[in-house]
Design a protein around this motif. Structure first.
Motif, short mmCIF file in Angstrom:
data_model
loop_
_atom_site.label_atom_id
_atom_site.label_comp_id
_atom_site.label_asym_id
_atom_site.label_seq_id
_atom_site.Cartn_x
_atom_site.Cartn_y
_atom_site.Cartn_z
N ILE A 20 14.49 -6.58 -21.37
CA ILE A 20 13.94 -5.27 -21.72
C ILE A 20 12.44 -5.22 -21.42
CG2 ILE A 20 13.39 -3.76 -23.67
CD1 ILE A 20 16.10 -4.49 -24.86
N LEU A 21 11.71 -6.25 -21.82
CA LEU A 21 10.25 -6.24 -21.70
C LEU A 21 9.78 -6.47 -20.28
CD1 LEU A 21 9.23 -8.24 -24.91
CD2 LEU A 21 9.08 -5.78 -24.54
N THR A 22 10.46 -7.33 -19.53
CA THR A 22 9.96 -7.73 -18.20
C THR A 22 10.63 -7.01 -17.04
OG1 THR A 22 11.52 -9.59 -18.09
CG2 THR A 22 9.35 -10.01 -19.06
N ASP A 23 11.83 -6.48 -17.26
CA ASP A 23 12.56 -5.87 -16.15
C ASP A 23 12.81 -4.38 -16.32
OD1 ASP A 23 12.90 -8.28 -14.66
OD2 ASP A 23 14.44 -8.91 -16.08
N ILE A 24 13.30 -3.97 -17.48
CA ILE A 24 13.70 -2.57 -17.64
C ILE A 24 12.50 -1.66 -17.86
CG2 ILE A 24 15.03 -0.96 -19.05
CD1 ILE A 24 17.09 -3.11 -19.51
N ILE A 25 11.68 -2.00 -18.86
CA ILE A 25 10.56 -1.11 -19.20
C ILE A 25 9.59 -0.92 -18.03
CG2 ILE A 25 8.47 -0.96 -20.62
CD1 ILE A 25 10.08 -1.90 -22.99
N ILE A 32 10.95 2.63 -26.67
CA ILE A 32 11.54 1.43 -27.30
C ILE A 32 12.90 1.74 -27.89
CG2 ILE A 32 11.27 -0.18 -29.22
CD1 ILE A 32 8.24 -0.02 -28.73
N ILE A 33 13.01 2.86 -28.59
CA ILE A 33 14.29 3.25 -29.18
C ILE A 33 15.33 3.51 -28.10
CG2 ILE A 33 15.47 5.03 -30.52
CD1 ILE A 33 13.80 3.19 -32.23
N GLY A 34 14.95 4.24 -27.06
CA GLY A 34 15.91 4.59 -26.01
C GLY A 34 16.37 3.39 -25.20
N VAL A 35 15.44 2.50 -24.86
CA VAL A 35 15.81 1.31 -24.09
C VAL A 35 16.70 0.39 -24.92
CG1 VAL A 35 14.91 -0.78 -23.02
CG2 VAL A 35 13.81 1.40 -22.57
N THR A 36 16.38 0.24 -26.19
CA THR A 36 17.21 -0.60 -27.07
C THR A 36 18.62 -0.05 -27.17
OG1 THR A 36 15.25 -1.20 -28.37
CG2 THR A 36 17.39 -1.58 -29.38
N SER A 46 19.05 6.86 -20.91
CA SER A 46 19.80 7.09 -19.67
C SER A 46 19.28 6.21 -18.53
CB SER A 46 19.71 8.57 -19.28
OG SER A 46 18.37 8.94 -19.01
N LEU A 47 17.96 6.03 -18.45
CA LEU A 47 17.39 5.17 -17.42
C LEU A 47 17.75 3.70 -17.65
CD1 LEU A 47 13.84 6.77 -17.12
CD2 LEU A 47 15.71 6.98 -15.48
N ALA A 48 17.79 3.29 -18.92
CA ALA A 48 18.14 1.90 -19.23
C ALA A 48 19.60 1.60 -18.90
CB ALA A 48 17.87 1.61 -20.70
N ILE A 49 20.48 2.57 -19.16
CA ILE A 49 21.90 2.39 -18.83
C ILE A 49 22.07 2.21 -17.32
CG2 ILE A 49 24.13 3.55 -18.77
CD1 ILE A 49 23.44 4.77 -21.49
N SER A 50 21.33 3.01 -16.54
CA SER A 50 21.41 2.87 -15.08
C SER A 50 20.84 1.53 -14.63
CB SER A 50 20.65 4.02 -14.41
OG SER A 50 21.20 5.27 -14.77
#
Length: 293
Positions: free
Chosen positions: A202-207, A113-117, A177-181
């Motif tokens: 964030i909840l439906t696509d990235i995570i 959660i912290i990293g994706v945010t 790093s994965l969220a930035i990509s």
């Protein structure tokens, strides 16, 4: 003729599906994953029923059976208080296994959660969150865990808290790093054009798209968490007597390492076997699901 042709096609499709399924199951990597997963599932079942299947009470002392060597009556011998080591090792599986799962689940969820945010929103949010992770990663992890556990007081609960505090940072950096990509991908841009909000993306696509990589990382970490718990308990900062815990059992065996080596050998073998099994499964999952491959 048309019915006969369609029947032949359906049979061919069924046969090909069966063949492909059998090929997958017979694949060497998938077979190893299945075997390791089955063994780990058996460990969980054993941990759940350990209190009911052990032959002796793991915490009841019996001064008439002190330091007995392994025998048909006591498979792993007895300790300095006459407690059956086999029963204590089996019951110690529950303590180590479920404590490591609690830690891994927390650091996986919180770190992701912290990293994706941080990775998605960037700018000042990214700076603040990543500076916190850098500060925590600047300290040697074991020393920081000892310091935190020492301040909180010796107990298994405080050991879990201490390990959680210091180990979530690597998940945060990986998730960032994965969220930035992922943020630069076309499906995220399409979602933005459709009016989706940041938290929805964030909840439906990235995570969902980065979770598999972090799950493999978590599987590799379970063995490490077991070692960290055992290490802190060995130092007297974790579970307290008479709790059956492998690190604590090895600590109690230090004084009797020459007179009763079985007191330290069998808990050590238990730690080695469980950690080795989780590491084997983690390696196979990494080879199977590595996004770089």
């Amino acid at each position: 003729m048309i019915d006969a042709t369609s029947d032949k096609k359906s049979k061919l499709m069924k046969n090909s599906s069966k063949t492909s399924f059998s090929n997958i199951m017979l694949d060497k990597k998938n077979r190893k994953i299945l075997i390791y997963s089955t063994l780990i599932l058996a460990l969980f079942v054993l941990a759940l029923i350990s209190d009911k299947i052990v032959p002796y009470d793991p915490i009841k002392a019996d001064l008439t059976t002190v330091l007995l060597p392994p025998s048909s009556t006591h498979f792993f011998g007895t300790d300095n208080l006459g407690r059956d080591l086999f029963s204590r090792v089996i019951c110690g599986l529950k303590t180590s296994l479920f404590s490591s799962l609690i830690i891994t689940a927390f650091i996986f969820s919180f770190g992701m959660i912290i990293g994706v945010t941080a990775g998605y929103y960037g700018r000042i949010i990214d700076d603040i969150l990543m500076k916190i992770t850098v500060i925590l990663q600047s300290f040697p992890s074991l020393i920081l865990a000892i310091a935190v556990a020492g301040m909180l007081g010796p107990s298994l609960k405080n050991t879990i808290i201490a390990i959680c505090i210091i180990n979530w940072t690597k998940y945060a950096r990986m998730a960032r790093s994965l969220a930035i990509s992922a943020k630069e991908s076309n499906y995220i841009k399409s979602a933005l054009l459709c009016g989706a909000k940041g938290y929805q993306i964030i909840l439906t696509d990235i995570i969902p798209n980065i979770a598999s990589t972090l799950l493999v990382m978590a599987m590799l970490d379970i063995g490490g968490m077991i070692l960290e718990i055992a290490g802190l308990c060995f130092l007297g900062l974790g579970a307290q007597p008479p709790t059956p815990e492998w690190g604590l059992m090895m600590n109690e065996a230090r004084k009797y390492i020459y007179n009763a080596p079985w007191m330290i050998i069998f808990p050590g073998i238990a730690i080695l076997s469980v950690v080795f099994l989780f590491n084997l499964l983690g390696d196979e999952l990494r080879d199977r699901f590595d996004i770089k491959q």
